[in-house]
Design a protein around this motif. Structure first.
Motif, mmCIF file in Angstrom:
data_model
loop_
_atom_site.group_PDB
_atom_site.id
_atom_site.type_symbol
_atom_site.label_atom_id
_atom_site.label_comp_id
_atom_site.label_asym_id
_atom_site.label_seq_id
_atom_site.Cartn_x
_atom_site.Cartn_y
_atom_site.Cartn_z
ATOM 1 N N ILE A 186 22.146 26.157 56.317
ATOM 2 C CA ILE A 186 21.435 25.733 57.529
ATOM 3 C C ILE A 186 22.133 26.204 58.804
ATOM 4 O O ILE A 186 21.494 26.451 59.813
ATOM 5 C CB ILE A 186 21.218 24.203 57.515
ATOM 6 N N TYR A 223 16.884 23.352 49.347
ATOM 7 C CA TYR A 223 16.761 23.393 50.794
ATOM 8 C C TYR A 223 15.327 23.598 51.219
ATOM 9 O O TYR A 223 14.991 23.528 52.376
ATOM 10 C CB TYR A 223 17.653 24.484 51.374
ATOM 11 N N MET A 224 14.445 23.902 50.274
ATOM 12 C CA MET A 224 13.053 24.170 50.609
ATOM 13 C C MET A 224 12.160 23.443 49.626
ATOM 14 O O MET A 224 12.577 23.140 48.516
ATOM 15 C CB MET A 224 12.799 25.673 50.475
ATOM 16 N N GLY A 227 8.321 27.343 58.568
ATOM 17 C CA GLY A 227 9.613 26.664 58.578
ATOM 18 C C GLY A 227 9.442 25.162 58.687
ATOM 19 O O GLY A 227 10.105 24.391 57.994
ATOM 20 N N ARG A 283 10.756 23.574 55.084
ATOM 21 C CA ARG A 283 12.155 23.131 55.068
ATOM 22 C C ARG A 283 12.263 21.674 54.648
ATOM 23 O O ARG A 283 11.401 20.864 54.983
ATOM 24 C CB ARG A 283 12.745 23.287 56.475
ATOM 25 N N GLY A 321 16.034 21.575 60.030
ATOM 26 C CA GLY A 321 15.247 22.776 59.750
ATOM 27 C C GLY A 321 13.825 22.643 60.271
ATOM 28 O O GLY A 321 13.270 23.589 60.837
#
Lengths: 213, 105, 444
Positions: A29, A86-87, B24, B28, B33
């Protein structure tokens, strides 16, 4: 001159789109935040190409100098540098990508290509256009757009107070770390107290020393 | 500038940036994010405003003033949003947006 | 500077070259000159600082390499080049590599708007002053990158301190400049200098004052308070001694530079001295008239300029030499004050630093903006703005009233804010002592 502008436009566009892509896809990040800063910088350069000097400088001052620092601080204060996932994954990732690609390829691009923009006639060769500068901008902000300016000022004040209130940690709950000088004073105080004990020393522990953990 | 590059190219850049930002914000998992995606979308809007100002009304201050206001609101949004992230982290020990779900029935 | 080079290239090569090539070449030439001057300034400043601080500490300082030790910085540079370049194993390699460049590049960009002499500004931007501070805020990102990528607690602590300090001291710096911008009504640094013609009173405020180039802002109450606030904020931005907590060697080794060696360390060092030079230069430019001084204005009026084509080139040269020497003399004098402060004051604590900025400097700068508005109203406004009673006054009377009123306001607010600040500090240290007493009781 036109070739120069076109080349720099291509470079700036590549910087903006590439770093934005990296910023939303990269795993770490902190790296994402750094790519985001590069993207902000590219947008500032684009404003400079568009001859909006003041906005370009304001973009660098506020986005690169303040907001990105805020983001970096927030990342470091929440200590979640590399999480496992993270996604979003699975169908959610697919739906998200389809939404974004469809929006870009099927809605936005056809619309802006098919629409006829009422572009004013280009100025005569040799004659330069009258572009506004910071002086005109400043005058209009405090005359024409005074009400909006005031509202934005109130909004900023509210945001300042709100951010402090939300993120405020009570002093009593904060972990107290002593400096060397304080430790020394503490030692001195306790030695003098040991020499002559007083009845008030039976007090319960002070709240300032309570630790969260 | 208007002679060298068509307006559509600038709008396409802004559209691409907006879609990337949207991706995004949706994809995220960490709250920071998501905020970063939102900032990208706001930047795309600003590019549009400046492009229209430059190509359509270069002698009026409306476009630039609007961008200044958008930047101000974005700064306020970032400050409050990141304060929220820190407060949530303190209460939940996480910055993952999927784990903060106590309002879910 | 760009104009001169442009016309020289035009004269030499005629109109055979396309116009974009001529402007590209002259811009590149200007940039090259600046890139050559900047490291020289840095070399001289390190020598100057070491000698001056040695005098203050009753030492001699570097005196072996060359006459009076003048080549000492060169020897240090050679040493820096030959050192091994180490990247820690746990470091984030790329970010660690890029960080020094991100710190140096903005300081180089800041040179673009600093005027060296009459007609000798690399780029005269409309928003030059804002550009200077916008670009200087980029280096905070580089510091953060350096601190984080080193993967070292000292480096991270130093970077956090440096960034918090830079971001919070930018506010008083810009607020104090806002008063000056209000007085001149421009953000262009060149026009700011032009506005400082006169003799203790600016020609703009009182027409008819002889122009000796001494109408500096520091001679007005508004400008003086702005200058003090700005200079203190500049000390913090440049991480100079009372505010050098980001690299406090007795607490956190070397701060964000801890893990850097060789030329990368050299780049940080370069960036720091260049930033100090630029901050001194901009203080000299905004408050002390930059290249303005006795004689420069007259010499420049005889020179070849776009408005005066039948001047003589010798006046260009003379005005340039005199202007640059005034500018450099002022800059070095201000840098000497920085060294002097370094020799005199101990380091602040982090919380003291923040309190000083937010509770003392920012209120003063705000009051100063109010004073600037009063000054502007008393010297410039009349019936159209609703101040019809000022119409009959002579310019001198207006100037004198403005001087007295703003002086009183600034002095009163300084005394009041200072007393409140001192009282809160005293109360705070009492409370800290109470805390400690409680702690002593409970730890028994």
């Amino acid at each position: 001159m036109n070739t120069l502008i076109q080349v720099s436009f291509a470079l700036v566009t590549a910087l903006i789109v590439g770093s934005a892509m990296m910023s939303v896809t990269v795993r770490n990040i902190i790296h994402a935040a750094l790519w985001l800063i590069a993207c902000f910088f590219g947008v500032g350069a684009l404003y400079l190409l568009l001859e909006a000097e003041f906005i370009a400088v304001a973009q660098v001052l506020i986005y690169v100098g303040a907001i990105s620092i805020l983001i970096l601080f927030a990342i470091m204060l929440t200590r979640q540098l590399e999480t496992g996932r993270y996604m979003v994954t699975g169908w959610r990732l697919w739906v998200t990508s389809v939404i974004c690609v469809t929006l870009f390829a099927a809605v936005l691009i056809p619309t802006l290509l098919s629409h006829r923009w009422n572009l004013p006639a280009p100025p005569a060769a040799g004659g330069s256009e009258q572009l506004i500068g910071p002086a005109e901008l400043g005058r209009d902000v405090v005359f024409t757009y005074l009400l909006q300016f005031q509202v934005v000022g109130v909004l900023l004040t509210m945001a300042l107070i709100g951010a402090i209130v939300i993120a405020f940690e009570e002093r009593a709950r904060r972990r107290r770390i002593l400096t060397l000088a304080e430790e020394h004073t503490l030692q001195q105080l306790s030695t003098t107290r040991q020499a002559a004990p007083t009845p008030e020393s039976e007090q319960p522990p002070a709240p300032s020393t309570t630790d969260r953990e | 500038m208007p002679n060298a590059i068509p307006l559509e190219a600038l709008l396409a850049v802004a559209a691409a940036l907006f879609c990337i930002g949207l991706f995004g914000a949706l994809a995220r998992r960490s709250m920071v994010g998501v905020l970063m995606g939102i900032e990208l979308m706001l930047n795309a809007v600003n590019i549009n405003l400046i492009a229209f100002w430059r190509y359509l009304t270069p002698s009026s201050t409306g476009g630039q003033t609007f961008v200044i206001f958008v930047i101000t609101v974005a700064a306020a949004e970032a400050a409050v949003g990141l304060a929220l992230v820190i407060a949530i982290y303190r209460a939940w020990q996480t910055s993952n947006i999927d784990e903060v779900d106590s309002l879910k029935g | 500077m760009y104009d001169i080079l442009n016309s020289v290239i035009n004269m030499t090569f005629g109109w055979g070259w396309p116009s974009w090539l001529i402007s590209l070449v002259s811009h590149i030439l200007v940039a090259t000159i600046l890139f050559l001057i900047a490291p020289l300034q840095m070399l001289f400043l390190t020598y100057y600082e070491r000698r001056a601080i040695a005098r203050m500490q009753d030492r001699i300082g570097p005196n072996r390499v060359g006459p009076e030790g003048l080549f000492q910085p060169v020897a240090d540079g050679v040493k820096m080049f030959t050192k091994e370049d180490i990247v820690p194993t746990a470091a984030d390699r790329w970010v660690h590599l890029i960080a020094p460049c991100v710190v140096v590049a903005p300081t180089m960009l800041m040179f673009a708007v600093v005027p060296w002499g009459p007609g000798m500004v690399p780029v005269d931007l409309n928003a030059g002053l804002l550009f200077f501070f916008a670009v200087s805020s980029i280096s905070a990102v580089g510091l953060m990158m350096a601190g984080w990528a080193s993967n070292n607690k000292f480096a991270l602590l130093g970077a956090m301190r440096a960034v918090a300090q830079m971001v919070s001291y930018e506010i008083p710096a810009i607020l104090s400049l806002l008063a000056i911008v209000m007085l001149t009504g421009t953000l262009s640094i060149v026009e700011l200098i032009d506005a400082q013609a006169g003799l203790f009173i600016r020609s703009v405020d009182l027409p008819g004052v002889p122009d000796l180039g001494l109408g500096w802002f520091v001679f007005t109450p508004v400008g003086f308070l702005a200058c003090v606030c700005f200079f203190i904020a500049a000390l913090a931005e440049g991480e100079r001694t009372p505010f050098d907590i980001p690299e406090a060697e007795s607490e956190i080794v070397a701060g964000y530079m801890t893990e850097y060696s060789g030329m990368k360390f050299g780049l940080f060092y370069l960036a720091q001295y260049l930033l100090n030079f630029l901050l001194c230069a901009i203080t000299a430019t905004i408050f002390f008239g930059g290249w303005q001084g006795p004689g420069v204005g007259w010499l420049f009026s005889q020179a070849i300029t776009p408005t005066n084509l039948d001047g003589h080139w010798i006046f260009n040269l003379l005005a340039g030499v005199l202007g640059v020497s005034y500018f450099l003399a002022k800059t070095y004098a201000i840098f000497f004050v920085m060294i002097w402060i370094r020799g005199a004051y101990p380091r602040l604590r982090v919380d003291q630093l923040m309190e000083f900025g937010w509770k003392f400097l920012i209120p003063l700068a705000m009051v100063n903006i109010f004073s600037a508005a009063i000054w502007l109203g008393l010297t410039r406004w009349g019936a159209p703005e609703g101040l019809a009673l000022l119409e009959g006054w002579t310019p001198f009377m207006r100037w004198a009233t403005a001087f007295v009123v703003t002086l009183g306001l600034n002095l009163a607010s300084y005394i009041m804010v200072g007393r409140i600040y001192a009282a809160t500090q005293a109360a705070r240290s009492r409370a800290e002592l109470e805390d400690l007493r409680d702690l002593a009781l409970s730890s028994r």
